[in-house]
Design a protein around this motif. Structure first.
Motif, PDB file in Angstrom:
ATOM      1  N   GLU A   1       6.463  14.483   2.786  1.00 26.04           N
ATOM      2  CA  GLU A   1       6.713  13.205   2.137  1.00 26.04           C
ATOM      3  C   GLU A   1       5.423  12.570   1.679  1.00 26.04           C
ATOM      4  OE1 GLU A   1       9.999  11.490   3.174  1.00 26.04           O
ATOM      5  OE2 GLU A   1       9.694   9.740   1.889  1.00 26.04           O
TER       6      GLU A   1
ATOM      7  N   GLN B   1      10.367   6.543   4.392  1.00 23.68           N
ATOM      8  CA  GLN B   1      10.757   6.670   5.790  1.00 23.68           C
ATOM      9  C   GLN B   1       9.733   7.487   6.542  1.00 23.68           C
ATOM     10  OE1 GLN B   1      13.911   6.391   7.580  1.00 23.68           O
ATOM     11  NE2 GLN B   1      14.965   5.090   6.099  1.00 23.68           N
TER      12      GLN B   1
ATOM     13  N   LEU C   1      -5.571   2.032  -3.541  1.00 25.35           N
ATOM     14  CA  LEU C   1      -4.607   2.958  -2.966  1.00 25.35           C
ATOM     15  C   LEU C   1      -4.985   3.264  -1.513  1.00 25.35           C
ATOM     16  CD1 LEU C   1      -2.165   4.516  -4.078  1.00 25.35           C
ATOM     17  CD2 LEU C   1      -3.683   6.418  -4.526  1.00 25.35           C
ATOM     18  N   GLU C   2      -4.039   3.142  -0.646  1.00 23.85           N
ATOM     19  CA  GLU C   2      -4.324   3.425   0.764  1.00 23.85           C
ATOM     20  C   GLU C   2      -3.321   4.449   1.274  1.00 23.85           C
ATOM     21  OE1 GLU C   2      -4.056  -0.309   2.726  1.00 23.85           O
ATOM     22  OE2 GLU C   2      -5.690  -1.190   1.566  1.00 23.85           O
ATOM     23  N   ARG C   3      -3.806   5.637   1.384  1.00 20.48           N
ATOM     24  CA  ARG C   3      -2.896   6.692   1.840  1.00 20.48           C
ATOM     25  C   ARG C   3      -3.580   7.574   2.878  1.00 20.48           C
ATOM     26  NH1 ARG C   3       1.430   6.911  -1.935  1.00 20.48           N
ATOM     27  NH2 ARG C   3       1.601   4.680  -2.364  1.00 20.48           N
TER      28      ARG C   3
ATOM     29  N   ARG D   1       2.940  11.322  -6.429  1.00 17.75           N
ATOM     30  CA  ARG D   1       3.706  10.391  -7.251  1.00 17.75           C
ATOM     31  C   ARG D   1       2.876   9.177  -7.633  1.00 17.75           C
ATOM     32  NH1 ARG D   1       8.157   6.653  -4.430  1.00 17.75           N
ATOM     33  NH2 ARG D   1       6.226   5.621  -3.860  1.00 17.75           N
ATOM     34  N   ASP D   2       2.094   8.735  -6.682  1.00 18.61           N
ATOM     35  CA  ASP D   2       1.458   7.435  -6.872  1.00 18.61           C
ATOM     36  C   ASP D   2       0.023   7.475  -7.362  1.00 18.61           C
ATOM     37  OD1 ASP D   2       3.168   6.025  -4.001  1.00 18.61           O
ATOM     38  OD2 ASP D   2       3.782   6.283  -6.093  1.00 18.61           O
ATOM     39  N   VAL D   3      -0.631   8.591  -7.189  1.00 22.72           N
ATOM     40  CA  VAL D   3      -2.019   8.586  -7.635  1.00 22.72           C
ATOM     41  C   VAL D   3      -2.055   8.628  -9.160  1.00 22.72           C
ATOM     42  CG1 VAL D   3      -2.440  11.089  -7.678  1.00 22.72           C
ATOM     43  CG2 VAL D   3      -4.280   9.503  -7.080  1.00 22.72           C
ATOM     44  N   GLU D   4      -3.018   7.989  -9.713  1.00 22.46           N
ATOM     45  CA  GLU D   4      -3.108   7.912 -11.169  1.00 22.46           C
ATOM     46  C   GLU D   4      -4.537   8.086 -11.619  1.00 22.46           C
ATOM     47  OE1 GLU D   4      -1.459   4.361 -12.695  1.00 22.46           O
ATOM     48  OE2 GLU D   4       0.491   4.715 -11.739  1.00 22.46           O
TER      49      GLU D   4
ATOM     50  N   ASP E   1      -8.055   6.280 -10.325  1.00 24.26           N
ATOM     51  CA  ASP E   1      -8.115   5.962  -8.910  1.00 24.26           C
ATOM     52  C   ASP E   1      -9.334   6.612  -8.284  1.00 24.26           C
ATOM     53  OD1 ASP E   1      -4.560   5.946  -8.185  1.00 24.26           O
ATOM     54  OD2 ASP E   1      -5.934   4.384  -8.875  1.00 24.26           O
TER      55      ASP E   1
ATOM     56  N   GLY F   1       0.798  -1.209   0.000  1.00 25.37           N
ATOM     57  CA  GLY F   1       0.000   0.000   0.000  1.00 25.37           C
ATOM     58  C   GLY F   1       0.827   1.253   0.000  1.00 25.37           C
ATOM     59  N   ILE F   2       1.964   1.170   0.617  1.00 23.85           N
ATOM     60  CA  ILE F   2       2.778   2.371   0.735  1.00 23.85           C
ATOM     61  C   ILE F   2       3.716   2.543  -0.445  1.00 23.85           C
ATOM     62  CG2 ILE F   2       4.808   1.482   1.972  1.00 23.85           C
ATOM     63  CD1 ILE F   2       4.522   3.829   3.862  1.00 23.85           C
ATOM     64  N   MET F   3       3.823   1.537  -1.223  1.00 25.59           N
ATOM     65  CA  MET F   3       4.741   1.613  -2.345  1.00 25.59           C
ATOM     66  C   MET F   3       4.042   2.021  -3.621  1.00 25.59           C
ATOM     67  SD  MET F   3       7.312  -1.555  -1.993  1.00 25.59           S
ATOM     68  CE  MET F   3       7.844  -1.333  -3.677  1.00 25.59           C
ATOM     69  N   ASN F   4       4.817   2.489  -4.520  1.00 29.05           N
ATOM     70  CA  ASN F   4       4.309   2.765  -5.853  1.00 29.05           C
ATOM     71  C   ASN F   4       3.927   1.447  -6.520  1.00 29.05           C
ATOM     72  OD1 ASN F   4       5.116   2.920  -8.964  1.00 29.05           O
ATOM     73  ND2 ASN F   4       4.279   4.874  -8.287  1.00 29.05           N
ATOM     74  N   ARG F   5       2.800   1.478  -7.130  1.00 30.98           N
ATOM     75  CA  ARG F   5       2.284   0.209  -7.647  1.00 30.98           C
ATOM     76  C   ARG F   5       3.144  -0.408  -8.728  1.00 30.98           C
ATOM     77  NH1 ARG F   5      -3.226   2.655  -9.512  1.00 30.98           N
ATOM     78  NH2 ARG F   5      -2.531   4.295  -8.132  1.00 30.98           N
TER      79      ARG F   5
ATOM     80  N   GLU G   1       1.374   4.497   6.401  1.00 30.08           N
ATOM     81  CA  GLU G   1       1.861   5.867   6.592  1.00 30.08           C
ATOM     82  C   GLU G   1       1.421   6.428   7.936  1.00 30.08           C
ATOM     83  OE1 GLU G   1       0.116   7.843   3.264  1.00 30.08           O
ATOM     84  OE2 GLU G   1       2.052   8.021   2.270  1.00 30.08           O
TER      85      GLU G   1
END
Lengths: 247, 750
Positions: free
Chosen positions: B105, A211, B143-145, B112-115, B118, A156-160, B96
């Motif tokens: 961050e 981090q 996506l879990e943020r 960075r990750d949303v596309e 989503d 979940g925390i990583m880029n897919r 997170e």
């Protein structure tokens, strides 16, 4: 493998042993666990029952002596028992067939004669023996569940895309299964094992995890330290080294 | 080997790894190809962490496994995402949150990750005329943020808002503070702007099922709501949350998650060299060994079973075969052996099933083929007897198809074809004869008229006869004993019924006949009278026609070439006799149907003839004699015609049998019958005119097959001798009948 009967041995199989004996025993255990895992695959056993079988085996020989009990028989009984515990029932006939062929490569299937029935009897008897030796505590909390949830969280925390191109899940799973060649499972709590394995997998691929104030692995498992993780990893790596020596 | 992966790994670990890697993987040709590339990649790590050499060595050693391209194929296909209300596994708040990742961050990570495609959930903070703005609360879908505190704003332009009505302003549907689930349409990462949409097609295919628009608090994703709980209380650790969630205790969550993560259980991954499951031999697997073992155990049982079978212990043999088939359901040997046992016991259909099953698994099994052919032919034979000719033919063909050298099948097929042709021929013949009959009917009717005229002179005698119509009925039944004996053994009940019926009808017919002395054209009316089916009726016609053809003897013996004709003739003649008024109009055709019936079943019927006559016992004996003789003569042809004569049997059968009987055995039987008839009649003779005359008649009947003249003479002579004992009126009748028959035959000859 040279077995020397000495008092140390008989005192406590888990107690002080001569180094060489220790190594020899470890090698035996390694081989027998390999035996369990390979026959597990051939019998179509799932990961958890195989893990239970290995755990039963290790637990058994923590308090029993290799001199007294034949490890392969214990292994077969452990498989049979694990199938029952983890609800993936195996037939003794299949266990006997596959194990026999493992131990006598390329042999013909056994005939339904007295020898077969004796083998079956011995498996069943040994099963009862294992149960008694373990005081009937035969259910385990395996690290597998934890590992899978940790994997999801990290995913979940990583880029897919980074996730999909790196086989972290498979590697972590493989590492965890391989860890059962040794008694890691009985020496460490399941969360620690799961975490260590995941750590190693991520580390091997050089994957960067974001981090935070707290390290991701600290979050997943509050009571672990880096040192512990590293000791587990080193034990695991030793197992891989042992493969070359044993097989 | 995956180049990118390796590169990433090396970048992480630095130079030292590269060195180790080089040494460990020197044999690996794939690595050699990539090594050049890798050396160009940046080797400097971001933050130098001390890396244990053991790990590096491990990585290096297992590099071919770690970085093999086969991992990639195991990636799971994108499945449809559904917000689970039940938890198959523990759904955790975003990591997170636990990690306390810094604001910056997180924001960076989010962007960075949303596309596109989503899902995000937000609350409307302002509505403008060009759309509305939402503050993002959390992410949805995969996506879990943790983004609530980032206070990101997204715009939903008006064109992305679906309209609820044609004329309504779509925005009026929404209010500030509404919770909205929307799909991400566009991201401007540089400026940090997100555009969302409420149109369903803005979602990626895997998320397409989720409803966009206003949602309620309950619809908020679980990870978010849990996250809120975690944020509020500091005692909630990841582990606590994990272990307290219901999904964690689900016993099948491992299975589920393995599927979700794309890890296979059947070919489990391993980093141990020896456990690479692709190296395992297929024959070592439990299922393969079990199959082999079952086959071997089953074979043992079959062997024991065959022993039983050979010693005749069929029950034990069947038990052994069934045991073998339980162990191994497709065992070819067991199926063949069981099939053979079934065939021996006579359950041919079951046997065929077993053989076919065996041939399916092993098409070249010699015994199975052989036995199947034999069984097919046997079954075909059975079916032929039951007159299911088409089915029988198909079975013979099948047998030939299996084994074209199988002589029996060929023979049987040819025989069957001949049979079919004959039956067709017979049908044609019968059709022709029907027409003929109609012609002949007229001529014989004329004859009858003549005779009747003569008879009128002797009315008194006939009256006496009519008084004893019962006796005549018995005599007719006696004369028809021959036919009764032919098929008599089976049909006593039928005979009784027929006899009663026939006697009744005959009495009726007396009156009817008298009223129609000279009516020619009314023959057709007589035909339907008998209670027979039309089929039998028509047969009788045919028989009579044949009678005419073959110079049947007078005196009711009737030159019946087939048994059918014989009984009919005899019955007809007797009928004529009975109609003591000399109404030979009551032509044999009339008599034929009824007397056919009568004849058919009459063996015992004669015994029950109304009003015990002295002739009764005589008749009985006589009928026995008849039966014997007949039986001796015609067992073969009887078997079929007997069946056929029973009422209700199809015409075809009768025709075929008649044709066969006509064709084949007849000639052979004639002399035989002749000789036998004489012998037996002698033996059966007793005192008493009727009996004697009957005896005479009987051989005469059989003689009818012989040349007409000879038999006729014999008949006459026997009649003559018999006549002495008969009451005079009977004698007259007999002579008239004889005459009539003669004329008929003559006519037929013409």
């Amino acid at each position: 493998m040279i077995k020397t009967k000495n008092y140390d041995k008989q005192e406590s199989a888990g107690g002080r042993k001569v180094e060489s004996e220790c190594n020899a025993d470890m090698k035996t255990h390694f081989r027998v666990c390999r035996f369990i895992m390979e026959t597990g695959v051939k019998l179509g056993m799932h990961s958890i029952p195989v893990a239970t079988a290995c755990a039963l085996y290790h637990r058994f020989f923590q308090s029993a002596s290799l001199q007294v009990y034949e490890p392969h028989l214990v292994a077969m009984s452990a498989m049979y028992l694990a199938g029952k515990v983890e609800e993936q029932h195996l037939r003794t006939r299949d266990i006997i067939n596959v194990c026999h062929r493992y131990l006598h490569a390329g042999s013909e299937p056994l005939e339904l004669d007295s020898k077969f029935w004796e083998l079956r009897d011995s498996v069943v008897q040994c099963e009862l023996l294992v149960l008694r030796q373990l005081n009937f505590h035969v259910s385990f909390q395996h690290p597998h569940k934890y590992l899978l949830h940790y994997l999801l969280s990290v995913k979940g925390i990583m880029n897919r895309h980074a996730w999909s191109r790196t086989p972290i899940a498979e590697t972590a799973w493989a590492l965890l299964k391989d860890s059962y060649h040794g008694p890691l499972c009985v020496h460490h709590p399941p969360q620690h094992l799961a975490l260590a394995v995941l750590y190693l997998a991520l580390h091997s691929y050089g994957v960067e995890v974001p981090q935070g104030a707290v390290e991701w692995w600290q979050v997943l498992c509050e009571d672990i330290t880096k040192a512990e993780i590293e000791s587990i990893i080193s034990e695991l790596l030793q197992l891989y080294d042992m493969e070359a020596k044993c097989t | 080997m995956e180049r990118e992966l390796l590169r990433q790994c090396l970048a992480f670990h630095g130079q030292s790894l590269a060195a180790v890697l080089g040494s460990e993987q020197s044999e690996n040709e794939h690595f050699a190809l990539i090594q050049a590339d890798l050396s160009k990649a940046p080797q400097q790590r971001k933050d130098k962490k001390v890396d244990s050499s053991a790990v590096e060595q491990f990585i290096a050693r297992k590099a071919d496994l770690l970085f093999s391209s086969s991992w990639k194929s195991a990636a799971p296909a994108e499945e449809e995402w559904s917000e689970d209300t039940q938890e198959p596994y523990a759904i955790m708040p975003p990591l997170e949150l636990f990690m306390d990742v810094l604001f910056e961050e997180r924001r960076d990570l989010f962007y960075r990750d949303v596309e596109r495609g989503d899902i995000v959930v937000g609350r409307i903070n302002s509505i403008r005329d060009f759309g509305f703005f939402i503050t993002l609360i959390c992410t949805g879908g995969g996506l879990e943020r943790e983004i609530e505190d980032l206070e990101l704003t997204a715009l939903c332009p008006i064109r992305e808002v679906p309209s609820n009505g044609n004329h309504d302003d779509p925005l009026s549907y929404y209010q500030v503070g509404d919770l909205i689930r929307a799909g991400v349409k566009d991201i401007d990462r540089y400026h940090g702007k997100v555009t969302v949409s409420l149109q369903p097609f803005s979602l990626s295919p895997s998320l397409a099922k989720l409803k966009l628009g206003v949602i309620s608090a309950e619809d908020l994703p679980l990870h978010y709501s849990r996250g809120l709980k975690v944020a509020s209380s500091s005692s909630e650790t990841y582990e606590k949350v994990l272990e307290s969630s219901l999904g964690f205790s689900n016993p099948s969550n491992v299975e589920f998650l393995l599927g979700k993560l794309g890890i296979s259980e059947t070919h489990p991954p391993s980093l141990m060299r020896g456990l690479q499951s692709k190296n395992f031999c297929k024959e070592d697997y439990g299922t393969a060994i079990k199959k082999k073992q079952s086959a071997s155990w089953a074979l043992k049982c079959v062997k024991i079973g065959v022993d039983h079978f050979k010693s005749g212990r069929h029950v034990e043999a069947m038990n052994e075969y069934n045991k073998a088939l339980e162990m191994d359901a497709d065992n070819v040997e067991a199926l063949v052996a069981r099939g053979a046992l079934y065939a021996t016991k006579g359950s041919l259909v079951k046997a065929m099933d077993d053989f076919e099953l065996a041939l399916k698994s092993c098409p070249s099994h010699r015994n199975a083929k052989k036995y199947l052919c034999q069984t097919l032919v046997e079954r075909g034979g059975q079916l032929e007897e039951e007159e299911k000719l088409v089915t029988a033919e198909s079975l013979y063909r099948k047998a030939l198809a299996l084994d074209d050298t199988f002589k029996e099948a060929e023979d049987a097929l040819q025989r069957l074809q001949v049979h079919i042709q004959k039956s067709l021929k017979v049908r044609e013949e019968e059709a022709a004869k029907e027409q003929k009959k109609s012609k002949n009917v007229e001529t014989s009717a004329e004859k009858l008229r003549k005779i009747l005229k003569e008879e009128k002179r002797m009315k008194r005698k006939k009256r006496r006869l009519s008084s004893s119509s019962s006796s005549s009925s018995t005599s007719s039944s006696v004369s028809s004993d021959d036919d009764s004996s032919s098929d008599g053994r089976r049909k006593s009940k039928k005979r009784k019924r027929k006899r009663r019926r026939s006697s009744r009808s005959r009495k009726k017919r007396h009156r009817r006949v008298s009223s129609r002395d000279k009516s020619v054209g009314s023959k057709e009316e007589w035909y339907p009278a008998p209670a027979n089916t039309s089929a039998s009726f028509i047969n009788q016609k045919q028989e009579v026609a044949r009678l005419l053809d073959e110079q049947s003897l007078p005196d009711g013996s009737g030159g019946s070439q087939s048994r059918r004709s014989r009984p009919s003739i005899s019955s007809s003649s007797l009928e004529v006799m009975d109609d003591s008024r000399g109404r030979f109009e009551d032509d044999p055709f009339d008599g034929a149907p009824q007397q056919m019936e009568r004849g058919r079943g009459k063996g015992d019927g004669s015994l029950v003839s109304p009003g015990g006559r002295e002739s009764g016992p005589r008749e009985r004996k006589w009928s026995c004699g008849d039966r014997e003789v007949l039986g001796a003569q015609r067992k073969e042809s009887y078997s079929r015609p007997r069946e056929q004569e029973s009422p209700g049997k199809t015409r075809n059968k009768r025709h075929s049998s008649s044709s066969s009987s006509v064709a084949g055995p007849e000639s052979s039987h004639r002399p035989e019958s002749h000789a036998d008839g004489y012998k037996r009649s002698d033996s059966c003779r007793y005192g008493g005119g009727m009996g004697e005359s009957r005896d005479r008649l009987y051989p005469d009947e059989q003689d009818s097959r012989a040349s007409g003249d000879r038999s006729q003479n014999g008949m006459v002579s026997s009649q003559g001798s018999g006549r002495k004992n008969l009451p005079p009126h009977l004698l007259d009748i007999f002579s008239q009948i004889a005459q009539f028959e003669k004329e008929k035959l003559n006519k037929a000859k013409m």
